[in-house]
Write a protein that holds these residues in place. Sequence first.
Motif, PDB file in Angstrom:
ATOM      1  N   LEU A  39       0.798  -1.421  -0.123  1.00 36.48           N
ATOM      2  CA  LEU A  39       0.120  -0.043   0.055  1.00 36.48           C
ATOM      3  C   LEU A  39       0.908   1.102  -0.130  1.00 36.48           C
ATOM      4  CD1 LEU A  39      -2.873   1.291   0.329  1.00 36.48           C
ATOM      5  CD2 LEU A  39      -2.769   0.812   2.554  1.00 36.48           C
ATOM      6  N   VAL A  40       0.861   1.899  -1.136  1.00 30.52           N
ATOM      7  CA  VAL A  40       1.714   3.027  -1.255  1.00 30.52           C
ATOM      8  C   VAL A  40       1.265   4.526  -1.402  1.00 30.52           C
ATOM      9  CG1 VAL A  40       3.586   3.855  -2.618  1.00 30.52           C
ATOM     10  CG2 VAL A  40       3.266   1.354  -2.540  1.00 30.52           C
ATOM     11  N   PHE A  41       1.852   5.428  -0.691  1.00 32.93           N
ATOM     12  CA  PHE A  41       1.229   6.821  -0.835  1.00 32.93           C
ATOM     13  C   PHE A  41       2.276   7.679  -1.320  1.00 32.93           C
ATOM     14  CE2 PHE A  41      -0.551   4.373   2.725  1.00 32.93           C
ATOM     15  CZ  PHE A  41      -2.035   4.663   2.446  1.00 32.93           C
ATOM     16  N   TRP A  42       2.112   8.451  -2.071  1.00 33.21           N
ATOM     17  CA  TRP A  42       3.141   9.627  -2.629  1.00 33.21           C
ATOM     18  C   TRP A  42       2.546  10.892  -2.986  1.00 33.21           C
ATOM     19  CZ3 TRP A  42       0.759   5.873  -5.550  1.00 33.21           C
ATOM     20  CH2 TRP A  42       0.427   5.996  -6.840  1.00 33.21           C
ATOM     21  N   ASP A  43       3.387  11.764  -2.875  1.00 35.38           N
ATOM     22  CA  ASP A  43       3.319  13.543  -2.998  1.00 35.38           C
ATOM     23  C   ASP A  43       4.277  13.765  -4.361  1.00 35.38           C
ATOM     24  OD1 ASP A  43       3.395  16.085  -3.294  1.00 35.38           O
ATOM     25  OD2 ASP A  43       2.844  16.277  -1.232  1.00 35.38           O
ATOM     26  N   ASP A  44       3.377  13.725  -5.694  1.00 36.81           N
ATOM     27  CA  ASP A  44       4.276  14.150  -6.663  1.00 36.81           C
ATOM     28  C   ASP A  44       3.968  15.910  -7.147  1.00 36.81           C
ATOM     29  OD1 ASP A  44       5.448  14.316  -8.899  1.00 36.81           O
ATOM     30  OD2 ASP A  44       4.069  12.666 -10.023  1.00 36.81           O
ATOM     31  N   GLU A  45       4.684  16.525  -6.581  1.00 33.73           N
ATOM     32  CA  GLU A  45       4.954  18.050  -6.863  1.00 33.73           C
ATOM     33  C   GLU A  45       3.202  18.422  -6.516  1.00 33.73           C
ATOM     34  OE1 GLU A  45       5.326  17.988 -11.348  1.00 33.73           O
ATOM     35  OE2 GLU A  45       7.479  18.465 -11.105  1.00 33.73           O
ATOM     36  N   GLY A  46       3.158  18.169  -5.009  1.00 33.54           N
ATOM     37  CA  GLY A  46       1.714  18.502  -4.564  1.00 33.54           C
ATOM     38  C   GLY A  46       0.844  18.083  -4.414  1.00 33.54           C
ATOM     39  N   VAL A  47       0.812  16.875  -5.345  1.00 33.70           N
ATOM     40  CA  VAL A  47      -0.537  16.274  -5.617  1.00 33.70           C
ATOM     41  C   VAL A  47      -0.252  14.821  -4.833  1.00 33.70           C
ATOM     42  CG1 VAL A  47      -2.194  15.052  -7.358  1.00 33.70           C
ATOM     43  CG2 VAL A  47      -1.032  17.192  -7.653  1.00 33.70           C
ATOM     44  N   VAL A  48      -1.226  14.534  -3.933  1.00 30.44           N
ATOM     45  CA  VAL A  48      -0.879  13.173  -3.231  1.00 30.44           C
ATOM     46  C   VAL A  48      -1.646  12.160  -4.054  1.00 30.44           C
ATOM     47  CG1 VAL A  48      -1.343  12.041  -1.023  1.00 30.44           C
ATOM     48  CG2 VAL A  48      -1.032  14.510  -0.992  1.00 30.44           C
ATOM     49  N   HIS A  49      -1.320  10.751  -3.889  1.00 23.12           N
ATOM     50  CA  HIS A  49      -1.842   9.601  -4.631  1.00 23.12           C
ATOM     51  C   HIS A  49      -1.759   8.517  -3.565  1.00 23.12           C
ATOM     52  CE1 HIS A  49      -1.464  11.456  -8.682  1.00 23.12           C
ATOM     53  NE2 HIS A  49      -0.399  12.077  -8.054  1.00 23.12           N
ATOM     54  N   ALA A  50      -2.528   7.555  -3.823  1.00 21.65           N
ATOM     55  CA  ALA A  50      -2.392   6.450  -2.899  1.00 21.65           C
ATOM     56  C   ALA A  50      -2.917   5.310  -3.688  1.00 21.65           C
ATOM     57  CB  ALA A  50      -3.402   6.340  -1.737  1.00 21.65           C
ATOM     58  N   ALA A  51      -2.364   4.018  -3.565  1.00 14.00           N
ATOM     59  CA  ALA A  51      -2.419   2.862  -4.469  1.00 14.00           C
ATOM     60  C   ALA A  51      -1.851   1.685  -3.831  1.00 14.00           C
ATOM     61  CB  ALA A  51      -1.776   2.970  -5.809  1.00 14.00           C
ATOM     62  N   VAL A  52      -2.747   0.598  -4.208  1.00 14.42           N
ATOM     63  CA  VAL A  52      -2.295  -0.568  -3.893  1.00 14.42           C
ATOM     64  C   VAL A  52      -1.658  -1.231  -5.082  1.00 14.42           C
ATOM     65  CG1 VAL A  52      -3.129  -3.176  -3.399  1.00 14.42           C
ATOM     66  CG2 VAL A  52      -4.545  -1.099  -2.414  1.00 14.42           C
ATOM     67  N   ARG A  53      -0.305  -1.738  -4.714  1.00 11.85           N
ATOM     68  CA  ARG A  53       0.754  -2.013  -5.753  1.00 11.85           C
ATOM     69  C   ARG A  53       1.010  -3.381  -5.531  1.00 11.85           C
ATOM     70  NH1 ARG A  53       5.560   1.771  -6.373  1.00 11.85           N
ATOM     71  NH2 ARG A  53       6.219   0.523  -4.505  1.00 11.85           N
ATOM     72  N   ALA A  62      11.125   2.570 -14.153  1.00 19.82           N
ATOM     73  CA  ALA A  62      10.037   3.723 -13.726  1.00 19.82           C
ATOM     74  C   ALA A  62      10.601   4.862 -14.075  1.00 19.82           C
ATOM     75  CB  ALA A  62       9.607   3.511 -12.353  1.00 19.82           C
ATOM     76  N   GLU A  63       9.770   5.626 -14.381  1.00 16.77           N
ATOM     77  CA  GLU A  63       9.856   7.100 -14.874  1.00 16.77           C
ATOM     78  C   GLU A  63       9.650   8.144 -13.848  1.00 16.77           C
ATOM     79  OE1 GLU A  63       8.913   7.967 -18.921  1.00 16.77           O
ATOM     80  OE2 GLU A  63      10.100   6.660 -19.737  1.00 16.77           O
ATOM     81  N   PHE A  64      10.219   9.182 -13.612  1.00 16.17           N
ATOM     82  CA  PHE A  64       9.860  10.103 -12.544  1.00 16.17           C
ATOM     83  C   PHE A  64      10.096  11.555 -13.237  1.00 16.17           C
ATOM     84  CE2 PHE A  64      11.001   6.430 -10.003  1.00 16.17           C
ATOM     85  CZ  PHE A  64      10.126   6.703  -8.842  1.00 16.17           C
ATOM     86  N   THR A  65       9.214  12.438 -12.832  1.00 16.70           N
ATOM     87  CA  THR A  65       9.324  13.922 -13.280  1.00 16.70           C
ATOM     88  C   THR A  65       9.167  14.919 -12.132  1.00 16.70           C
ATOM     89  OG1 THR A  65       7.133  13.832 -13.519  1.00 16.70           O
ATOM     90  CG2 THR A  65       8.348  13.510 -15.477  1.00 16.70           C
ATOM     91  N   GLY A  66      10.541  15.511 -11.694  1.00 17.85           N
ATOM     92  CA  GLY A  66      10.404  16.482 -10.477  1.00 17.85           C
ATOM     93  C   GLY A  66      10.618  15.481  -9.354  1.00 17.85           C
ATOM     94  N   ASP A  67      10.380  16.176  -8.142  1.00 15.76           N
ATOM     95  CA  ASP A  67      10.567  15.697  -6.882  1.00 15.76           C
ATOM     96  C   ASP A  67       9.621  15.021  -6.375  1.00 15.76           C
ATOM     97  OD1 ASP A  67      13.062  16.875  -7.330  1.00 15.76           O
ATOM     98  OD2 ASP A  67      12.614  18.544  -5.748  1.00 15.76           O
ATOM     99  N   SER A  68       9.653  14.160  -5.587  1.00 17.41           N
ATOM    100  CA  SER A  68       8.633  13.056  -5.261  1.00 17.41           C
ATOM    101  C   SER A  68       9.010  12.623  -3.810  1.00 17.41           C
ATOM    102  CB  SER A  68       8.191  12.296  -6.091  1.00 17.41           C
ATOM    103  OG  SER A  68       7.213  11.328  -5.525  1.00 17.41           O
ATOM    104  N   GLU A  69       8.104  12.509  -2.668  1.00 14.28           N
ATOM    105  CA  GLU A  69       8.040  12.055  -1.623  1.00 14.28           C
ATOM    106  C   GLU A  69       7.216  10.523  -1.566  1.00 14.28           C
ATOM    107  OE1 GLU A  69       7.791  14.258   2.005  1.00 14.28           O
ATOM    108  OE2 GLU A  69       9.266  15.809   1.011  1.00 14.28           O
TER     109      GLU A  69
END
Length: 240
Positions: A39-53, A62-69
């Motif tokens: 179960l993963v949560f991440w903040d991508d440039e101010g937008v919060v996401h949650a997913a079951v992976r 995997a590709e990333f754009t900008g900073d992420s937590e």
Amino acid sequence: MSIESDHRASDSPYVTRVWRGRTSGVENMTSVATSTWELVFWDDEGVVHAAVRGPETTATTAEFTGDSESFGITFAHGTSMPHLPMARLVDGGVESPHVTERTFVLRGEEWEIPGIDNAEQFVQKLVHAGVLTRDPLVDEVVWGGIAKVGTRSIQRRVASATGLTQGAIRQIERAREAAVLLGEGIAPLEVVNRLGYYDQPHLAKALQRFIGRTATQLRRRDDADDPMSLLYKTEDPERS
């Protein structure tokens, strides 16, 4: 270009590891195969996401754009969500339909997003609500235990709880352990002997498929290579 990560083991029988990470300036990352789901949560440039992976059966990019937590809870073999069949999650996942800075939706219900310090309490809430279940036999047989049920019953229960076969789980976990050992400087031939590979070409094939690296790359930790997702030693819970 950097990835910072922090992780710890868990004393919950439902959870194998809790982790958090931060990426900065990363364009590509090698996501190594894993036999567990998260179960993963991440903040991508101010937008919060949650997913079951779900489990990943091969190494991917995997590709990333900008900073992420990000923050994640990695579940033990045998833990599953009845409303999300594991077979549907293998090499994929399901993103929450509604996420705010503090909450997300799972099984049609709103939950508060946990953190690394209260992950186990959050998991227990999911258990009490029936969102999470656990088949202890699955974790036992994955680690080589002997079950008092028939082989076909074991196969069905492992596949239902993990989305994978016992053989697939063991191949993935062995390759991950090999990668950790090589990263510690252990010689490839010694890794072959320790983990029961037929020979070095057999090891090389497994590393390419599940880790996306050669033994040489893992031993030298070349900064020119793309960073990798989290690798850690896995231990039989009976021995830990």
